[in-house]
Design a protein around this motif. Structure first.
Motif, PDB file in Angstrom:
ATOM      1  N   GLY A 142       0.750  -1.239   0.000  1.00  0.00           N
ATOM      2  CA  GLY A 142       0.000   0.000   0.000  1.00  0.00           C
ATOM      3  C   GLY A 142       0.782   1.292   0.000  1.00  0.00           C
ATOM      4  O   GLY A 142       1.979   1.320  -0.300  1.00  0.00           O
ATOM      5  N   LEU A 143       0.098   2.364   0.360  1.00  0.00           N
ATOM      6  CA  LEU A 143       0.561   3.729   0.129  1.00  0.00           C
ATOM      7  C   LEU A 143       1.535   4.260   1.175  1.00  0.00           C
ATOM      8  O   LEU A 143       1.330   4.101   2.379  1.00  0.00           O
ATOM      9  CB  LEU A 143      -0.646   4.666   0.067  1.00  0.00           C
ATOM     10  CG  LEU A 143      -1.560   4.478  -1.148  1.00  0.00           C
ATOM     11  CD1 LEU A 143      -2.858   5.241  -0.950  1.00  0.00           C
ATOM     12  CD2 LEU A 143      -0.867   4.935  -2.432  1.00  0.00           C
ATOM     13  N   LEU A 144       2.576   4.901   0.671  1.00  0.00           N
ATOM     14  CA  LEU A 144       3.572   5.591   1.485  1.00  0.00           C
ATOM     15  C   LEU A 144       3.903   6.916   0.821  1.00  0.00           C
ATOM     16  O   LEU A 144       3.995   6.989  -0.398  1.00  0.00           O
ATOM     17  CB  LEU A 144       4.874   4.782   1.558  1.00  0.00           C
ATOM     18  CG  LEU A 144       5.072   3.711   2.612  1.00  0.00           C
ATOM     19  CD1 LEU A 144       6.372   2.989   2.322  1.00  0.00           C
ATOM     20  CD2 LEU A 144       5.128   4.325   3.996  1.00  0.00           C
ATOM     21  N   VAL A 145       4.130   7.958   1.642  1.00  0.00           N
ATOM     22  CA  VAL A 145       4.631   9.213   1.087  1.00  0.00           C
ATOM     23  C   VAL A 145       6.102   9.342   1.457  1.00  0.00           C
ATOM     24  O   VAL A 145       6.508   9.068   2.595  1.00  0.00           O
ATOM     25  CB  VAL A 145       3.828  10.436   1.590  1.00  0.00           C
ATOM     26  CG1 VAL A 145       3.847  10.563   3.100  1.00  0.00           C
ATOM     27  CG2 VAL A 145       4.356  11.720   0.933  1.00  0.00           C
ATOM     28  N   VAL A 146       6.914   9.729   0.493  1.00  0.00           N
ATOM     29  CA  VAL A 146       8.356   9.888   0.671  1.00  0.00           C
ATOM     30  C   VAL A 146       8.717  11.344   0.408  1.00  0.00           C
ATOM     31  O   VAL A 146       8.210  11.952  -0.546  1.00  0.00           O
ATOM     32  CB  VAL A 146       9.128   8.965  -0.297  1.00  0.00           C
ATOM     33  CG1 VAL A 146      10.634   9.180  -0.172  1.00  0.00           C
ATOM     34  CG2 VAL A 146       8.766   7.499  -0.038  1.00  0.00           C
TER      35      VAL A 146
END
Length: 302
Positions: A142-146
């Motif tokens: 799923g989603l991750l912000v970097v």
């Protein structure tokens, strides 16, 4: 830097490695055993073995060896990039990929892939975790912000701390949850009986998870979980705590669970205030194929 501890009456006959793991909660027991093997630990100025049983008034002295930084190599690994600009990258992390390199996973991580994709990641978390603002477990998709720069990283970290970032997961758990919604408010810390696990402990860090039932089956429930805090293994620990461990979870699940190579957990929704534009951005990705296959398998059982 040398540390010192005098063994108390309550600590009499306790193994040296166990005692030091309690005194140094950030270190695993295996790490402490390595300190002992490499002669960083002394009792009454003498070297001991990891199974040494302490005596009242023993003087323990130890030094924590410096961790050798990993050399992080850029690797041409395909990435599912949902959004990217000069400040942030939002990725859909595949199941089975660790977020950053560690002693057991020196390659194949999300960081290795990101370094190949771009060379402008924030440096706030050091060379081993460039750009990494938050993490999800290896077998959670799923989603991750970097963050691509330190300013964006600082802003996103502040949003995490103030609980402004929206994070919703979907999971499949054992048992039929009778309530439509619920909130789990239970502190999480290292499990004192197993240092490789997290658990509900009185002196742990505050942890809050909200859950919503999507669908029920005779022995399983499909749920959405929303994080208010982001502790290690939070959803897995909290759902086990209320008697509904995640399907396939090798660490916190029941002995008899589906063999699906990890827990049925997917970070489906991510929302945050963009650090530069200050506009709210929202992302949503459907779970990988295996997740829906598990639901289909469960449906066919009844």
């Amino acid at each position: 830097m040398t540390h010192e501890h005098i063994v108390t009456t309550d600590e009499n006959k306790k193994r040296i490695d166990k005692l030091l793991s309690e005194i140094n909660p950030e270190a695993s027991r295996s790490q402490i055993q390595t300190w002992i093997t490499k002669e960083h630990v002394f009792v009454n100025d003498e070297l001991v073995k990891a199974n040494y049983k302490c005596h009242t008034d023993d003087k323990i002295t130890w030094s924590i060896p410096e961790v050798e930084p990993l050399k992080i190599e850029a690797e041409n690994i395909p990435l599912s990039i949902i959004y990217e600009d000069s400040d942030v990258i939002v990725v859909n992390k595949p199941r089975g990929m660790v977020v950053h390199p560690s002693a057991g996973h020196r390659s194949g991580s999300l960081v290795n892939a990101l370094l190949y994709h771009c060379n402008d990641l924030s440096g706030i978390n050091g060379v081993e975790r460039p750009g990494i603002v938050h993490r999800i477990d290896k077998d959670t998709s799923g989603l991750l912000v970097v963050a691509k720069n330190d300013s964006a990283h600082t802003n996103l970290a502040e949003q995490l701390s103030s609980k402004e970032i929206e994070r919703k997961y979907i999971a499949i758990v054992h048992g039929e949850i009778s309530h439509e919604t619920g909130m789990i408010d239970a502190p999480i810390g290292r499990d004192p009986k197993d240092r490789q696990k997290m658990g509900i402990v009185d002196d742990g860090k505050p942890a809050i998870t909200h859950f919503y039932v999507i669908s029920r089956y005779d022995d399983y429930t499909h749920v959405e979980c929303q994080l208010e805090t982001g502790r290690t293994h939070q959803i897995r620990v909290h759902m086990r705590y209320i008697g509904h461990p995640l399907v396939g979870d090798p660490k916190y699940g029941p002995r008899k669970t589906m063999d699906i190579n990890g827990q049925a957990l997917h970070a489906k929704v991510l929302g945050f205030t963009h650090p530069r534009t200050k506009e709210w951005v929202h992302f949503e990705v459907e779970p990988p194929t295996y997740f829906n296959e598990v639901l289909t398998t469960i449906e066919k059982m009844y």
